[in-house]
Design an enzyme around this catalytic site. Structure first.
Site, PDB file in Angstrom:
ATOM      1  N   ASP A 281     -62.465  16.203   5.733  1.00 48.59           N
ATOM      2  CA  ASP A 281     -61.376  17.191   5.774  1.00 48.59           C
ATOM      3  C   ASP A 281     -61.841  18.578   5.348  1.00 48.59           C
ATOM      4  O   ASP A 281     -62.874  18.734   4.690  1.00 48.59           O
ATOM      5  CB  ASP A 281     -60.256  16.782   4.795  1.00 48.59           C
ATOM      6  CG  ASP A 281     -59.453  15.604   5.288  1.00 48.59           C
ATOM      7  OD1 ASP A 281     -59.883  14.950   6.260  1.00 48.59           O
ATOM      8  OD2 ASP A 281     -58.402  15.327   4.674  1.00 48.59           O
ATOM      9  N   ASP A 282     -60.995  19.545   5.692  1.00 46.41           N
ATOM     10  CA  ASP A 282     -61.012  20.918   5.146  1.00 46.41           C
ATOM     11  C   ASP A 282     -62.054  21.851   5.755  1.00 46.41           C
ATOM     12  O   ASP A 282     -62.071  23.035   5.443  1.00 46.41           O
ATOM     13  CB  ASP A 282     -61.190  20.932   3.611  1.00 46.41           C
ATOM     14  CG  ASP A 282     -59.996  20.363   2.873  1.00 46.41           C
ATOM     15  OD1 ASP A 282     -58.996  20.034   3.543  1.00 46.41           O
ATOM     16  OD2 ASP A 282     -60.065  20.248   1.643  1.00 46.41           O
ATOM     17  N   HIS A 331     -56.118  19.451  10.589  1.00 47.26           N
ATOM     18  CA  HIS A 331     -55.715  19.363   9.180  1.00 47.26           C
ATOM     19  C   HIS A 331     -54.722  20.482   8.880  1.00 47.26           C
ATOM     20  O   HIS A 331     -54.628  20.946   7.763  1.00 47.26           O
ATOM     21  CB  HIS A 331     -56.951  19.468   8.280  1.00 47.26           C
ATOM     22  CG  HIS A 331     -56.716  19.022   6.859  1.00 47.26           C
ATOM     23  ND1 HIS A 331     -55.942  17.941   6.528  1.00 47.26           N
ATOM     24  CD2 HIS A 331     -57.171  19.520   5.675  1.00 47.26           C
ATOM     25  CE1 HIS A 331     -55.929  17.791   5.212  1.00 47.26           C
ATOM     26  NE2 HIS A 331     -56.660  18.738   4.668  1.00 47.26           N
ATOM     27  N   HIS A 335     -53.275  24.660   5.358  1.00 48.80           N
ATOM     28  CA  HIS A 335     -53.357  23.720   4.242  1.00 48.80           C
ATOM     29  C   HIS A 335     -52.122  23.751   3.340  1.00 48.80           C
ATOM     30  O   HIS A 335     -52.185  23.470   2.145  1.00 48.80           O
ATOM     31  CB  HIS A 335     -54.629  23.938   3.412  1.00 48.80           C
ATOM     32  CG  HIS A 335     -55.152  22.653   2.810  1.00 48.80           C
ATOM     33  ND1 HIS A 335     -54.705  22.135   1.627  1.00 48.80           N
ATOM     34  CD2 HIS A 335     -56.085  21.774   3.262  1.00 48.80           C
ATOM     35  CE1 HIS A 335     -55.341  21.000   1.363  1.00 48.80           C
ATOM     36  NE2 HIS A 335     -56.179  20.754   2.353  1.00 48.80           N
ATOM     37  N   HIS A 431     -64.762  15.204   2.162  1.00 48.66           N
ATOM     38  CA  HIS A 431     -64.564  16.629   2.471  1.00 48.66           C
ATOM     39  C   HIS A 431     -65.921  17.272   2.741  1.00 48.66           C
ATOM     40  O   HIS A 431     -66.781  17.281   1.845  1.00 48.66           O
ATOM     41  CB  HIS A 431     -63.881  17.335   1.293  1.00 48.66           C
ATOM     42  CG  HIS A 431     -62.523  16.773   0.973  1.00 48.66           C
ATOM     43  ND1 HIS A 431     -62.360  15.624   0.231  1.00 48.66           N
ATOM     44  CD2 HIS A 431     -61.285  17.194   1.316  1.00 48.66           C
ATOM     45  CE1 HIS A 431     -61.063  15.364   0.137  1.00 48.66           C
ATOM     46  NE2 HIS A 431     -60.388  16.304   0.775  1.00 48.66           N
TER      47      HIS A 431
END
Ligand code: NI
Length: 484
Positions: A281-282, A331, A335, A431
């Site tokens: 992720d991210d 994603h 955020h 991540h």
């Protein structure tokens, strides 16, 4: 970007029963008039129904010698969207893992009715011309590789007929038919001409395509094969029922002993194998490249949940990750917690993210992971309308918590969570923005493989079970309801 709901325990998963009742239907095409001895041999050319019979949009991924055209299918055919995604990912990973090179991948409709969709994916470049065909049963939402068209009891007879037609290439043709279909193996693709003759297309151009007269193959087909033949000979518009019917093995034919057909599903069959999907992720960040390099070296697939603002900053890395055949999910754009957004804001966030991913990867994301796992029924509904499955996780490695530790102790912390939480169908959360996470990735790959897991992309984990707007934390074939 730490997880607000770190340590959320994923409990309350219930077993999903996959058993189904019988289902019989489908139209068999009749033979056309190519059956007298005066007729020339049937042409080995797949049917080419009007592309507009299947409602799609197109996307293009162009980078590093790769030119992939994607069919973006509607939300009413989730299984087809996931299957096309699986095959394309396999083809791209195969290229990346064998040193790169030119690749053009083009989809084409080869069979179409209200009961079936057949789409061929045609590759050219290093390794010559290659073809995979995805057969999607619109009634059950399941997709199959081409050997599923032939009844298991007739596979030997089918192989013999193909060998006879292959002339001096008979032995090679027989050997090729025993292999899993490309791109899993190097086996041929099976389809039908517009006249209803069977067409067997071998990979790499070493064996010419073979055609078998319709009258000779009609009796060798499974129910799925009969449908596929009708869709090549008498194509009509595709459609899906209001609700998918349960799958019955009768559709593809049940073998009495070991199934002689080399492969029925399009990728790894996670109903049979113990599977896990690693997700990041991210990102991206420029160092995502290091992670890609180590995953490629280990021939390990993964899924990346791209953050919109990071994609805006490093767009080339998003394209590069897709070119390497990794699954690309969203994603979200900023955020932010989606459960705190109104419907308009939700649509806006998802829409922006999808638009950007389509531009950078040529495809719409099929999965969205809500930041912090924060979602509710309202969020799920909006996500469903936007054509994404709601991807949560079952193994939280808490890698972000050890991002400041020395790499060795960070790795042991990550592996500790992995070992205690992983089970069949695991979705592992990491991540790629943290150096310690990237450097621990090879150890995570090795640990899972040592424990008997086959690593897959998220799409491969349960392609016919995902539904847009439905949350899942682990393979939906194993567990449902994540309790987040
Ligand atoms: Ni995040």
């Amino acid at each position: 970007m730490a997880l607000l709901m770190a340590g959320a325990v994923l409990a309350g998963c219930s077993t999903l029963d996959e058993s189904g009742s019988g289902e019989k239907s489908g139209g068999g095409g009749t033979n056309s008039s190519t059956e007298t001895s005066a007729q020339p041999r049937p042409k080995a050319v797949l049917a080419s129904p009007d592309a507009s019979l299947l409602k799609t949009q197109k996307g293009t991924l162009t980078s590093d010698g790769v030119r992939v055209t994607n069919l973006l299918v509607g939300r009413d055919m989730p299984g087809l969207a996931f299957s096309l995604d699986i095959v394309r990912g396999q083809v791209l990973r195969q290229r990346a893992w064998s040193g790169g090179g030119e690749l053009t991948l083009t989809p084409k409709l080869v069979s179409s009715t209200s009961k079936i969709v057949g789409v061929s994916l045609n590759a050219s470049g290093k390794g010559g011309a290659r073809t995979a065909i995805v057969y999607y049963d619109t009634q059950t939402n399941r997709s199959f590789a081409s050997p599923a068209l032939i009844a298991p009891t007739k596979w030997a007879q089918f192989t013999k007929l193909v060998a006879e037609q292959a002339g001096d290439k008979a032995e090679e043709a027989t050997q090729a038919l025993a292999k899993p279909t490309w791109p899993n193996g190097n086996g041929p693709a099976i389809g039908f001409s517009a006249e209803g003759d069977a067409v067997v297309t071998f990979q790499g151009g070493t064996i010419p395509a073979v055609a078998l007269a319709g009258k000779d193959v009609a009796g060798l087909l499974s129910e799925l094969g009969t449908r596929a033949r009708a869709g090549a000979q008498y194509p009509t518009a595709t459609s899906t029922p209001a609700k998918f019917v349960p799958f019955s093995p009768a559709l593809v034919g049940k073998a009495s002993g070991k199934d002689p057909r080399p492969q029925l599903t399009l990728g790894v069959d996670c109903r049979v194998k113990k599977c896990a999907a690693i997700t990041f992720d991210d990102g991206p960040v420029p160092q995502t490249q290091d992670l890609l390099d180590s995953l490629n070296q280990l021939k390990a697939p993964a899924t990346f949940f791209v953050l919109g603002t990071s994609a805006d900053q490093f767009p080339a890395m998003v394209t590069k990750t897709a070119v390497n055949g990794m699954e690309m999910g969203s994603h979200n754009q900023n955020h932010n917690q989606m459960n705190l957004m109104g419907e308009e804001k939700l649509n806006q966030e998802v829409g922006t993210s999808r638009k950007n991913l389509r531009r950078l990867t040529g495809q719409d994301p099929l999965f969205l992971r809500p930041p912090y796992g924060a979602h509710n029924k309202r969020v799920d509904q909006v996500l469903g309308k936007n054509g994404v499955a709601v991807a949560l996780w079952s193994v939280d490695t808490l890698d972000w918590k050890v991002s400041g530790s020395d790499p060795a102790s960070a790795q042991s912390g990550i592996l500790g969570h992995l070992n205690s939480e992983a089970s069949n169908g695991a979705v592992v959360l990491m991540h790629d923005i943290h150096a310690n996470s990237r450097s621990a990735a090879p150890a995570v790959v090795k640990a899972l493989r040592d424990d008997g897991y086959t690593l897959v992309t998220l799409a491969e984990l349960a392609p016919d079970t995902y539904r847009f707007g439905r949350p899942f934390c682990t393979s939906p074939q194993v567990l449902a309801d994540c309790g987040i």
